[in-house]
Design a protein around this motif. Sequence first.
Motif, PDB file in Angstrom:
ATOM      1  N   HIS A   1       0.858  -1.186   0.000  1.00 17.34           N
ATOM      2  CA  HIS A   1       0.000   0.000   0.000  1.00 17.34           C
ATOM      3  C   HIS A   1       0.893   1.234   0.000  1.00 17.34           C
ATOM      4  O   HIS A   1       1.594   1.502   0.966  1.00 17.34           O
ATOM      5  CB  HIS A   1      -0.929  -0.021   1.209  1.00 17.34           C
ATOM      6  CG  HIS A   1      -1.734  -1.281   1.298  1.00 17.34           C
ATOM      7  ND1 HIS A   1      -2.836  -1.526   0.518  1.00 17.34           N
ATOM      8  CD2 HIS A   1      -1.542  -2.403   2.041  1.00 17.34           C
ATOM      9  CE1 HIS A   1      -3.315  -2.730   0.783  1.00 17.34           C
ATOM     10  NE2 HIS A   1      -2.553  -3.280   1.700  1.00 17.34           N
ATOM     11  N   ARG A   2       0.859   1.962  -1.107  1.00 13.31           N
ATOM     12  CA  ARG A   2       1.767   3.078  -1.344  1.00 13.31           C
ATOM     13  C   ARG A   2       0.982   4.383  -1.241  1.00 13.31           C
ATOM     14  O   ARG A   2       0.229   4.740  -2.130  1.00 13.31           O
ATOM     15  CB  ARG A   2       2.414   2.918  -2.723  1.00 13.31           C
ATOM     16  CG  ARG A   2       3.411   3.969  -3.100  1.00 13.31           C
ATOM     17  CD  ARG A   2       4.106   3.616  -4.407  1.00 13.31           C
ATOM     18  NE  ARG A   2       3.188   3.471  -5.513  1.00 13.31           N
ATOM     19  CZ  ARG A   2       2.682   4.468  -6.229  1.00 13.31           C
ATOM     20  NH1 ARG A   2       3.025   5.738  -5.938  1.00 13.31           N
ATOM     21  NH2 ARG A   2       1.858   4.250  -7.221  1.00 13.31           N
ATOM     22  N   PHE A   3       1.173   5.111  -0.143  1.00  9.60           N
ATOM     23  CA  PHE A   3       0.440   6.352   0.104  1.00  9.60           C
ATOM     24  C   PHE A   3       1.169   7.524  -0.555  1.00  9.60           C
ATOM     25  O   PHE A   3       2.390   7.671  -0.398  1.00  9.60           O
ATOM     26  CB  PHE A   3       0.295   6.596   1.600  1.00  9.60           C
ATOM     27  CG  PHE A   3      -0.681   5.662   2.269  1.00  9.60           C
ATOM     28  CD1 PHE A   3      -1.981   6.079   2.538  1.00  9.60           C
ATOM     29  CD2 PHE A   3      -0.312   4.374   2.618  1.00  9.60           C
ATOM     30  CE1 PHE A   3      -2.895   5.220   3.139  1.00  9.60           C
ATOM     31  CE2 PHE A   3      -1.215   3.504   3.219  1.00  9.60           C
ATOM     32  CZ  PHE A   3      -2.506   3.924   3.480  1.00  9.60           C
ATOM     33  N   VAL A   4       0.417   8.344  -1.274  1.00  9.16           N
ATOM     34  CA  VAL A   4       0.958   9.528  -1.943  1.00  9.16           C
ATOM     35  C   VAL A   4       0.089  10.724  -1.568  1.00  9.16           C
ATOM     36  O   VAL A   4      -1.139  10.680  -1.693  1.00  9.16           O
ATOM     37  CB  VAL A   4       0.973   9.362  -3.475  1.00  9.16           C
ATOM     38  CG1 VAL A   4       1.441  10.653  -4.147  1.00  9.16           C
ATOM     39  CG2 VAL A   4       1.867   8.201  -3.875  1.00  9.16           C
ATOM     40  N   ASN A   5       0.718  11.805  -1.136  1.00 11.90           N
ATOM     41  CA  ASN A   5       0.000  13.001  -0.711  1.00 11.90           C
ATOM     42  C   ASN A   5       0.068  14.079  -1.780  1.00 11.90           C
ATOM     43  O   ASN A   5       1.088  14.763  -1.944  1.00 11.90           O
ATOM     44  CB  ASN A   5       0.596  13.527   0.603  1.00 11.90           C
ATOM     45  CG  ASN A   5      -0.179  14.707   1.158  1.00 11.90           C
ATOM     46  OD1 ASN A   5      -1.365  14.878   0.874  1.00 11.90           O
ATOM     47  ND2 ASN A   5       0.494  15.547   1.933  1.00 11.90           N
ATOM     48  N   ASN A   6      -1.016  14.212  -2.561  1.00  9.95           N
ATOM     49  CA  ASN A   6      -1.196  15.287  -3.525  1.00  9.95           C
ATOM     50  C   ASN A   6       0.079  15.580  -4.324  1.00  9.95           C
ATOM     51  O   ASN A   6       0.495  14.756  -5.130  1.00  9.95           O
ATOM     52  CB  ASN A   6      -1.734  16.526  -2.812  1.00  9.95           C
ATOM     53  CG  ASN A   6      -2.217  17.615  -3.764  1.00  9.95           C
ATOM     54  OD1 ASN A   6      -1.714  18.730  -3.723  1.00  9.95           O
ATOM     55  ND2 ASN A   6      -3.155  17.316  -4.631  1.00  9.95           N
ATOM     56  N   ASN A   7       0.739  16.714  -4.102  1.00  8.23           N
ATOM     57  CA  ASN A   7       1.874  17.128  -4.932  1.00  8.23           C
ATOM     58  C   ASN A   7       3.245  16.735  -4.371  1.00  8.23           C
ATOM     59  O   ASN A   7       4.264  17.289  -4.811  1.00  8.23           O
ATOM     60  CB  ASN A   7       1.831  18.641  -5.150  1.00  8.23           C
ATOM     61  CG  ASN A   7       0.805  19.034  -6.184  1.00  8.23           C
ATOM     62  OD1 ASN A   7       0.681  18.397  -7.223  1.00  8.23           O
ATOM     63  ND2 ASN A   7       0.036  20.075  -5.904  1.00  8.23           N
TER      64      ASN A   7
END
Length: 272
Positions: free
Chosen positions: A193-199
């Motif tokens: 599970h790879r979490f990415v925050n917007n920019n």
Amino acid sequence: MPVAPLDHQTTGYQLAHAYWLAKAAELAYQDEDEARTVLAGWGFDRFRHIEARHELPFPLEDTQAYVAASDRMIIAAFRGTQPLEIRDWLTDANTPPVPGPGSKGFVHFGFDRALASVYPDVRSAIETFRTGGQTVWFTGHSLGGALAMLAGGRLYFEEPRILADGIYTYGQPRTCDRLLAAAHNTALKGRTHRFVNNNDIVPQVPPAPVFTHVDHVKYFDADGVLHDRMPLIDGLKDRIKGRTADLFAPASDGIRDHFMPAYLANIEKNLV
């Protein structure tokens, strides 16, 4: 509303578990004694801190990780680095890919060398602590996310062929080529599970198409709302929204979005 305590018997994906693994990734930035004390309060009675100093073709003096265990679960967490630092050396074209875990595909040379400096000790700690078939979880933020993903792959593709119960990363850069990504996605389907925050700027390097991401992305939009998927056009619109949210410092959005407190705040928001 406070987050429920860490459940050592969790299996499968849960957002509350993602919160605690994010906290565990954040602890990798602390010194050994602080991490040991906090983890003991979470119920982990075994702990091993791992550090390797080395000379690499980019400004990274050492690699650090820890392994913590209880009677029910084991966490291996890797420390990250500063966003501008990692962006600079990941865009350096003088670091060609090298063979990945189990000779499946290729990985960025820097990640391979950084992981190689600590992986034998991480694997040894997991094998030593895993006396009762405990679940095994990998976590990391930034550079630590890349190392967590690769370590989980090595543990399964190479001896002792232990299949991690979960790999949770936060602000992870692109790590490998499409061949390794495909092998990882098949072997660890539903476990990564790879979490990415917007920019966040770090997941945007090193450059595609030589390097790519593994599945499965979990994306926080400009308002902090979590999505399991984001269509391309909607994602582009949302990134523009994030960049224009701060009219006085639009260029700094990618840096702010990378820091671990931003990820934790968004997870908490979605838990509520």
